[in-house]
Write a protein that holds these residues in place. Structure first.
Motif, PDB file in Angstrom:
ATOM      1  N   ARG A 372       0.848  -1.255  -0.027  1.00  0.00           N
ATOM      2  CA  ARG A 372      -0.182   0.041  -0.002  1.00  0.00           C
ATOM      3  C   ARG A 372       0.526   1.216  -0.064  1.00  0.00           C
ATOM      4  N   VAL A 373       1.856   1.137   0.732  1.00  0.00           N
ATOM      5  CA  VAL A 373       2.830   2.382   0.767  1.00  0.00           C
ATOM      6  C   VAL A 373       3.406   2.588  -0.624  1.00  0.00           C
ATOM      7  N   LEU A 374       3.783   1.409  -1.279  1.00  0.00           N
ATOM      8  CA  LEU A 374       4.340   1.690  -2.605  1.00  0.00           C
ATOM      9  C   LEU A 374       3.413   2.402  -3.857  1.00  0.00           C
ATOM     10  N   SER A 375       1.988   1.659  -3.450  1.00  0.00           N
ATOM     11  CA  SER A 375       1.049   2.395  -4.116  1.00  0.00           C
ATOM     12  C   SER A 375       0.965   3.819  -4.317  1.00  0.00           C
ATOM     13  N   GLY A 376       1.118   4.368  -3.269  1.00  0.00           N
ATOM     14  CA  GLY A 376       1.056   5.939  -3.012  1.00  0.00           C
ATOM     15  C   GLY A 376       2.310   6.524  -3.335  1.00  0.00           C
ATOM     16  N   GLU A 377       3.559   5.830  -3.237  1.00  0.00           N
ATOM     17  CA  GLU A 377       4.838   6.486  -3.598  1.00  0.00           C
ATOM     18  C   GLU A 377       4.926   6.553  -5.059  1.00  0.00           C
ATOM     19  N   LEU A 378       4.260   5.405  -5.556  1.00  0.00           N
ATOM     20  CA  LEU A 378       4.587   5.192  -7.359  1.00  0.00           C
ATOM     21  C   LEU A 378       3.735   6.383  -7.933  1.00  0.00           C
ATOM     22  N   MET A 404      18.083   7.904 -10.869  1.00  0.00           N
ATOM     23  CA  MET A 404      17.506   8.047  -9.868  1.00  0.00           C
ATOM     24  C   MET A 404      18.449   8.195  -8.617  1.00  0.00           C
ATOM     25  N   VAL A 405      19.609   7.415  -8.518  1.00  0.00           N
ATOM     26  CA  VAL A 405      20.581   7.726  -7.682  1.00  0.00           C
ATOM     27  C   VAL A 405      21.175   9.030  -7.730  1.00  0.00           C
ATOM     28  N   LYS A 406      21.596   9.380  -8.990  1.00  0.00           N
ATOM     29  CA  LYS A 406      22.103  10.812  -9.065  1.00  0.00           C
ATOM     30  C   LYS A 406      21.196  11.784  -8.805  1.00  0.00           C
ATOM     31  N   THR A 407      20.118  11.869  -8.963  1.00  0.00           N
ATOM     32  CA  THR A 407      19.056  12.806  -8.635  1.00  0.00           C
ATOM     33  C   THR A 407      18.394  12.659  -7.109  1.00  0.00           C
ATOM     34  N   LYS A 408      19.039  11.645  -6.392  1.00  0.00           N
ATOM     35  CA  LYS A 408      18.452  11.372  -4.840  1.00  0.00           C
ATOM     36  C   LYS A 408      17.192  10.798  -4.910  1.00  0.00           C
ATOM     37  N   LYS A 409      16.661  10.594  -6.063  1.00  0.00           N
ATOM     38  CA  LYS A 409      15.205   9.993  -6.057  1.00  0.00           C
ATOM     39  C   LYS A 409      14.990   8.680  -5.535  1.00  0.00           C
ATOM     40  N   ASN A 410      16.196   7.849  -5.379  1.00  0.00           N
ATOM     41  CA  ASN A 410      16.050   6.596  -4.855  1.00  0.00           C
ATOM     42  C   ASN A 410      16.016   6.726  -3.142  1.00  0.00           C
ATOM     43  N   VAL A 411      16.371   8.128  -2.401  1.00  0.00           N
ATOM     44  CA  VAL A 411      16.122   8.182  -1.090  1.00  0.00           C
ATOM     45  C   VAL A 411      14.765   8.798  -0.920  1.00  0.00           C
ATOM     46  N   ILE A 412      14.182   9.494  -1.994  1.00  0.00           N
ATOM     47  CA  ILE A 412      13.048   9.747  -1.873  1.00  0.00           C
ATOM     48  C   ILE A 412      11.735   8.752  -2.071  1.00  0.00           C
ATOM     49  N   PRO A 414      12.152   5.185  -1.869  1.00  0.00           N
ATOM     50  CA  PRO A 414      12.764   4.003  -1.642  1.00  0.00           C
ATOM     51  C   PRO A 414      12.322   2.598  -2.077  1.00  0.00           C
ATOM     52  N   HIS A 415      10.991   2.517  -2.043  1.00  0.00           N
ATOM     53  CA  HIS A 415      10.394   1.274  -2.530  1.00  0.00           C
ATOM     54  C   HIS A 415      10.263   1.171  -3.780  1.00  0.00           C
ATOM     55  N   VAL A 416      10.065   2.243  -4.664  1.00  0.00           N
ATOM     56  CA  VAL A 416      10.130   2.200  -5.928  1.00  0.00           C
ATOM     57  C   VAL A 416      11.468   1.788  -6.672  1.00  0.00           C
ATOM     58  N   TYR A 417      12.438   2.337  -6.002  1.00  0.00           N
ATOM     59  CA  TYR A 417      14.018   2.043  -6.025  1.00  0.00           C
ATOM     60  C   TYR A 417      14.293   0.666  -5.702  1.00  0.00           C
ATOM     61  N   LEU A 418      13.674   0.084  -4.759  1.00  0.00           N
ATOM     62  CA  LEU A 418      13.972  -1.458  -4.496  1.00  0.00           C
ATOM     63  C   LEU A 418      13.360  -1.891  -5.433  1.00  0.00           C
ATOM     64  N   LEU A 419      12.080  -1.858  -5.776  1.00  0.00           N
ATOM     65  CA  LEU A 419      11.578  -2.871  -6.768  1.00  0.00           C
ATOM     66  C   LEU A 419      12.289  -2.878  -8.214  1.00  0.00           C
ATOM     67  N   LEU A 420      12.747  -1.631  -8.498  1.00  0.00           N
ATOM     68  CA  LEU A 420      13.697  -1.472  -9.600  1.00  0.00           C
ATOM     69  C   LEU A 420      14.908  -2.313  -9.750  1.00  0.00           C
ATOM     70  N   LYS A 421      15.421  -2.529  -8.346  1.00  0.00           N
ATOM     71  CA  LYS A 421      16.604  -3.063  -8.250  1.00  0.00           C
ATOM     72  C   LYS A 421      16.513  -4.657  -8.374  1.00  0.00           C
TER      73      LYS A 421
END
Length: 492
Positions: A372-378, A404-412, A414-421
């Motif tokens: 559910r957190v991922l849904s809103g974050e997405l 995403m890492v370069k623009t720090k979006k992976n920090v903003i 994190p769950h989207v970035y985890l799914l991407l990884k």
């Protein structure tokens, strides 16, 4: 007991082949590290081979049993020594190690002067630099004949000679100018240095990985001596958001059954302190021992970790088909370029994929709350990146992770970035392992077919991951070497 000096002994004559012959004292000069003379038997012996005859030397060798006294057959001394990897040289190496332990205690007792420490550090640094060069180039260290009379003493010593020729200051502390028992050119010392280089290379790889998730690629192949070797590559996303595949070593397996391969992987994971629960992807070839539904390697690993999803490597079959077909059909080439572009476009747009057919596959990483957190974050993520110029013109998920890492979006997000990884570390092909096996054929050749498994692994690791190897600090290698065991030399 050491060799009898010619000034202290008159060697007796005896009739051989109708001529009066005797042992010549100058033979000690070339074979002083092993040759022993018995007054009682008027015969020669090999002390290292005698000490380690149960481990290294076959029976029937005169230098080990009754003694050698055929003074008309001097060539038998060289024949006994043999090549670099001969049983004799293995025995000498073990004998030198014993002497090292004894002499290290004596050295520690007497102490090193400051100049001794400086000279020793210079020799050790040079040995590390030359060793790393030979590893990076995939070249052998030692030659068939490293005696002073040889016109080719092997790559390592020849490199030292070149540098000594260029630098007189260097020449003052290296090779014959250094202490006879501390020149750092023995095969055993080189193997220890290579081991240190390999360990420090692995240390950097695992520091880069950290405690992150990863995929595992495995394949097996026979080396030139027909020993079955299993290669292992880890696939992960580094701190810069770049997908990397790092070769971490080969393991000799007695057979290629799934149980044997799994046992070898477990041993490797224990050694490197890796967790089986961190695997999120497996990539193997199509052999039954790998992908079998009941007893294959992938099934055995999934019993420990059900989220270690398996991908069958079709790369080899696909490559052969494409090469054979595309060579004669221009439209086929155009078609695959078009397909590649379409995949890149779709892969770059999270709006066109149901990322939530995907999070459900990883309940260990995404429970009901995190979904559910991922849904809103997405939703926020899609709006955000659409208005960000850095995300324009990306060509795939790899580019997306990097930006995403370069623009720090992976920090903003994190769950989207985890799914991407998780998507990025799913193996596609085992090409990285196959490239390592190609390198193995270059490292372990017919002339080097007696390399032990540890030395082969260390040479191959540093050759394949040469970029990491080159970034290892010389000081780190030096102090790892110094702390392996008691040394005659002292750094500080």
């Amino acid at each position: 007991m050491g060799p009898i000096q010619p000034k202290n002994h008159e060697f007796p004559f005896k009739l051989i082949g109708g001529k009066s012959r005797r042992f010549k004292a100058e033979w000690f000069d070339k074979h002083e590290n092993w040759l022993e003379y018995s007054k009682k038997k008027d015969a020669l012996f090999c002390l290292p081979c005698y000490l380690f005859k149960s481990e290294c030397v076959r029976g029937g060798d005169a230098f080990v049993e009754e003694g050698f006294s055929y003074w008309n057959k001097k060539q038998r001394l060289n024949e006994h020594v043999g090549g670099v990897n001969s049983a004799h040289n293995l025995a000498v190496e073990r004998y030198e190690n014993l002497k090292d332990e004894k002499n290290s205690i004596q050295t520690a007792f007497h102490g090193f002067s400051e100049q001794d420490k400086k000279d020793y550090k210079t020799r050790l640094e040079a040995s590390i630099i030359f060793s790393r060069y030979l590893l990076r180039m995939g070249l052998p260290f030692h030659g068939h004949d490293e005696s002073d009379e040889s016109n080719n003493q092997g790559n390592f010593i020849e490199l030292l000679k070149v540098v000594c020729y260029i630098s007189k200051d260097f020449e003052k502390v290296m090779l014959k100018s250094g202490p006879g028992n501390l020149q750092l050119i023995a095969p055993s010392i080189q193997k220890e240095i290579v081991n240190c280089v390999a360990k420090e290379t692995l240390k950097l790889i695992f520091e880069e990985l950290g405690d992150d998730l990863f995929g595992i690629l495995v394949d097996e192949s026979s080396d030139v001596s027909y020993k079955e070797q299993m290669g292992i590559v880890l696939c992960y996303v580094n701190k810069q958001g770049i997908v990397v595949e790092r070769f971490v070593g080969i393991v000799h397996v007695t057979n290629t059954s799934a149980l044997s391969l799994k046992s070898a992987i477990d041993s490797l994971f224990d050694e490197f302190k890796l967790s089986m629960s961190s695997i999120r992807g497996q990539g193997y070839d199509g052999a039954s021992n790998m992908r079998g539904e009941f007893g294959g390697l992938k099934t055995l690993i999934q019993k420990n970790n059900s989220f270690a999803y398996y991908t069958y490597c079709f790369a080899r079959q696909l490559q052969l088909t494409l090469v054979a077909t595309a060579k004669g059909h221009v439209y086929v080439v155009w078609f695959f370029y078009l397909v590649s572009d379409v995949v890149n476009v779709i892969g770059s747009s999270y709006k066109r994929r149901d990322l939530e057919e995907m999070a459900s596959f990883y309940p260990y990483d995404f429970d009901d709350v995190l979904v559910r957190v991922l849904s809103g974050e997405l939703k926020n993520y899609i709006v955000d990146v659409r208005s960000h110029i850095a995300f324009v013109g990306l060509k795939g998920l790899g580019d997306l992770a990097r930006v995403m890492v370069k623009t720090k979006k992976n920090v903003i997000y994190p769950h989207v970035y985890l799914l991407l990884k998780l998507a990025l570390i799913l193996p596609v092909a085992t090409a990285s392992v196959e490239r390592a096996f190609s390198a193995m054929k270059y490292i372990k050749t017919k002339l080097r077919n007696r390399m032990c498994d540890d030395f082969l692994n260390n040479c191959l690791l540093t050759y394949v991951e040469r970029d990491i190897c080159e970034s290892v600090s010389i000081d780190d290698i030096m102090y790892r070497f110094q702390n392996m065991k008691s040394r005659r030399g002292c750094l500080v």
